[in-house]
Design an enzyme around this catalytic site. Sequence first.
Site, short mmCIF file in Angstrom:
data_model
loop_
_atom_site.label_atom_id
_atom_site.label_comp_id
_atom_site.label_asym_id
_atom_site.label_seq_id
_atom_site.Cartn_x
_atom_site.Cartn_y
_atom_site.Cartn_z
CE LYS A 220 11.24 -2.80 -5.12
NZ LYS A 220 11.97 -3.89 -5.78
CG ASN B 134 0.91 0.63 4.42
OD1 ASN B 134 0.62 -0.55 4.24
ND2 ASN B 134 2.13 1.12 4.25
N GLY B 135 -1.35 -1.25 6.44
CA GLY B 135 -1.07 -2.17 7.55
C GLY B 135 -2.25 -3.05 7.84
CE LYS C 161 14.08 -10.95 -9.37
NZ LYS C 161 14.71 -10.83 -8.13
NE ARG D 47 4.63 1.85 -0.23
CZ ARG D 47 5.72 1.61 0.51
NH1 ARG D 47 6.91 1.83 0.01
NH2 ARG D 47 5.60 1.15 1.73
CD GLU E 231 10.26 -11.48 -8.35
OE1 GLU E 231 11.48 -11.35 -8.38
OE2 GLU E 231 9.56 -11.01 -7.45
CG HIS F 232 21.22 -36.45 -3.39
ND1 HIS F 232 21.65 -37.63 -2.84
CD2 HIS F 232 22.32 -35.72 -3.69
CE1 HIS F 232 22.98 -37.60 -2.77
NE2 HIS F 232 23.41 -36.46 -3.28
CB CYS G 296 -0.93 0.09 1.20
SG CYS G 296 -2.09 -1.26 1.32
CD1 TRP H 16 -0.14 -6.45 -3.05
CD2 TRP H 16 -0.49 -7.03 -0.92
NE1 TRP H 16 0.14 -7.78 -2.93
CE2 TRP H 16 -0.07 -8.17 -1.64
CE3 TRP H 16 -0.77 -7.17 0.43
CZ2 TRP H 16 0.10 -9.42 -1.05
CZ3 TRP H 16 -0.61 -8.41 1.04
CH2 TRP H 16 -0.18 -9.52 0.29
CD GLU I 260 17.31 -12.85 -7.00
OE1 GLU I 260 16.76 -13.44 -6.06
OE2 GLU I 260 16.93 -11.76 -7.43
C1 F6R Z 1 11.98 -10.39 -5.39
C2 F6R Z 1 11.72 -9.39 -4.40
C3 F6R Z 1 11.36 -9.83 -3.02
C4 F6R Z 1 12.12 -8.97 -2.00
C5 F6R Z 1 11.66 -9.32 -0.58
C6 F6R Z 1 12.43 -8.54 0.47
O1 F6R Z 1 12.35 -9.83 -6.61
O2 F6R Z 1 11.77 -8.22 -4.68
O3 F6R Z 1 11.62 -11.17 -2.84
O4 F6R Z 1 13.48 -9.20 -2.15
O5 F6R Z 1 10.30 -9.05 -0.45
O6 F6R Z 1 12.26 -7.17 0.30
P1 F6R Z 1 13.21 -6.13 1.01
O7 F6R Z 1 14.57 -6.31 0.46
O8 F6R Z 1 12.63 -4.81 0.72
O9 F6R Z 1 13.18 -6.48 2.48
#
Ligand code: F6R
Length: 611
Positions: free
Chosen positions: A606, A100-101, A485, A27, A488, A504, A2, A74, A481
């Site tokens: 985000k 927000n929360g 990517k 967000r 997501e 395994h 949010c 969100w 990682e």
């Molecule tokens: C993946 C991604 C998330 C963040 C995770 C932690 O691309 O962006 O997995 O890495 O939510 O976020 P931060 O670093 O803001 O604590």
Amino acid sequence: MCGIIGYAGHRDAGTVMMAGLKRMEYRGYDSAGLAVVGDRLEVRKAAGKLANLERQLQTHPIGEAHLGIGHTRWATHGGPTDANAHPHLGPAGRVALVHNGIIENADALRAELAGAEFRSETDSEVAAHLLERAVVGGRTLVEAMREVVARLEGTFTLVAIDANTPGTVVAARRNSPLVIGVGDGERFLASDVASFIEYTREAVELGQDQIVEITATTHTVTGFDGTPGTTRAYHIDWDLAAAEKGGYDWFMRKEIFEQPKAVADTLLGRITARGELALDETRIDPAQLRLVDKIVVVACGTAYHAGLIAKYAIEHWTRLPVEVEIASEFRYRDPVITPTTLVVTISQSGETADTLMATRHAREQHAKVISICNTNGATIPRESDAVIYTHAGPEIGVASTKGFTTQLIACYLLGLYLAQVRGTKFGDEIAELVEELEALPAKMQAVLDDLGLTLTLARDLLREPVYLFLGRHVGYPVALEGALKLKEIAYVHAEGFAAGELKHGPIALVENRLPVFIVVPPRGRDQLHDKVVSNIQEVRARGARTIVLAEAGDDEAAAFADTYLPLPSVPTLFQPVLAILPLQVFACEVASQKGYDVDQPRNLAKSVTVE
Ligand code: F6R
């Protein structure tokens, strides 16, 4: 999660709200809304992306106003509908509020407000009702806010306006972020400075459990208990251009290409003329760092993957045991933390609820906490003993890219710093590694300048439903990682495995033409290198299509590659900074070609500010 905004000033509030919400849409994009007070209080809100709200404003424009609040959501409590979109109103429509929360005791409070008619399923509307009751009862908006927050449990940042108090916006902050923007004859409140960067670069950080009242020319901060609040003013060191796409199709693509600079900026000023490491923001006494007997790295998602890589480097350089844990697991596991444990939290946003809770838990156990963070003044660094800021600039694409590589740099710096203060590496050894770090931006640029093969590959493999990623040692977190990517943003099944684990179980997944990405360590680590080359042969023998990321000139690895993506030579521990680049670009291109919204993938936001 949010984005919220408030404004008091001389500009048109609706325009300021919409511009601010646009920059905060990353967000949360389940719905958006705004409320302004001009001649009267007016609200517009719409489910879905901000574009829907924009359309509504075209058909139903709001009147001129210089005071307003806005929200991009969100969804947590209640689905993404028009009714659940914020702002929420009190029963008589006098007070409008954004939140927000999560208000954890919303059900109990709702039951108390028996007879009241609620228009949404949200927890937030309860706060709007309580707030309106208090102002109708004769309290000022600030007094009413103080009264309401005393009754709320959970995490909440609230921003509210009252139709009868036209010059004032009042906000309260607990756990979710909120910053004040200080302009000339105008004040802003926002979850992220990006939303007002176009108007001012002067910001004031709001503390935990504080209430702020803004007018066009003032901001007054008090604690939830009414005592004067302490704040910290700061200058934002990036500008509007950094918060815009600058000609790229996606923020993510722009951020991928910004990585050489972001890494160079993160290294800037850390190394003294004598080649020693200086971490100015590390406020832990070196004597105390000498007593540390264990390091625990805590983070989520991509930041957790950075932590996994940090383990290899820090253990190697300092000979200290390093544990790496997902923040949401750490907090509820009763981890063994003592005053001689050093906890390192990694968070791009500095607001991730799980990482924040882990930070607090570690400090309660009297451990020292160093946070690695990209957001000046965010909650996690503020609540830590020390901070190493990554200077990546704003990361707006939901999928983290420059956040990751700069986190790696900060981890390397921390590892070398610890090796320096603890004397586990000689000065010349550290200087040599520092030189290698400083050479990384140019090598990253070389990878980014030569992406033709990666882009062709993305177009060729577009329709594949499953992808595997393999690596050993630091290549293993890179594999995780790379897979994250793709999951997501391209919504495909992608899995990262430790190459040695293949036999395994996961090798059973390999079938004809399955795309398998393999990260091969540089040849300096002979055994490691040879083992991974064997792993390539194992999957290839079973029909996999191998995409091999290996050092330039690595003919042994290239011999078993259907596609060979060469990387510049670097020490093994630094290879992730280069190897991740083609994987980020691959994911971005696959998602882009599929027509997905790369910057705002479904179901994600985000900054995950709820547990
Ligand atoms: C993946 C991604 C998330 C963040 C995770 C932690 O691309 O962006 O997995 O890495 O939510 O976020 P931060 O670093 O803001 O604590």
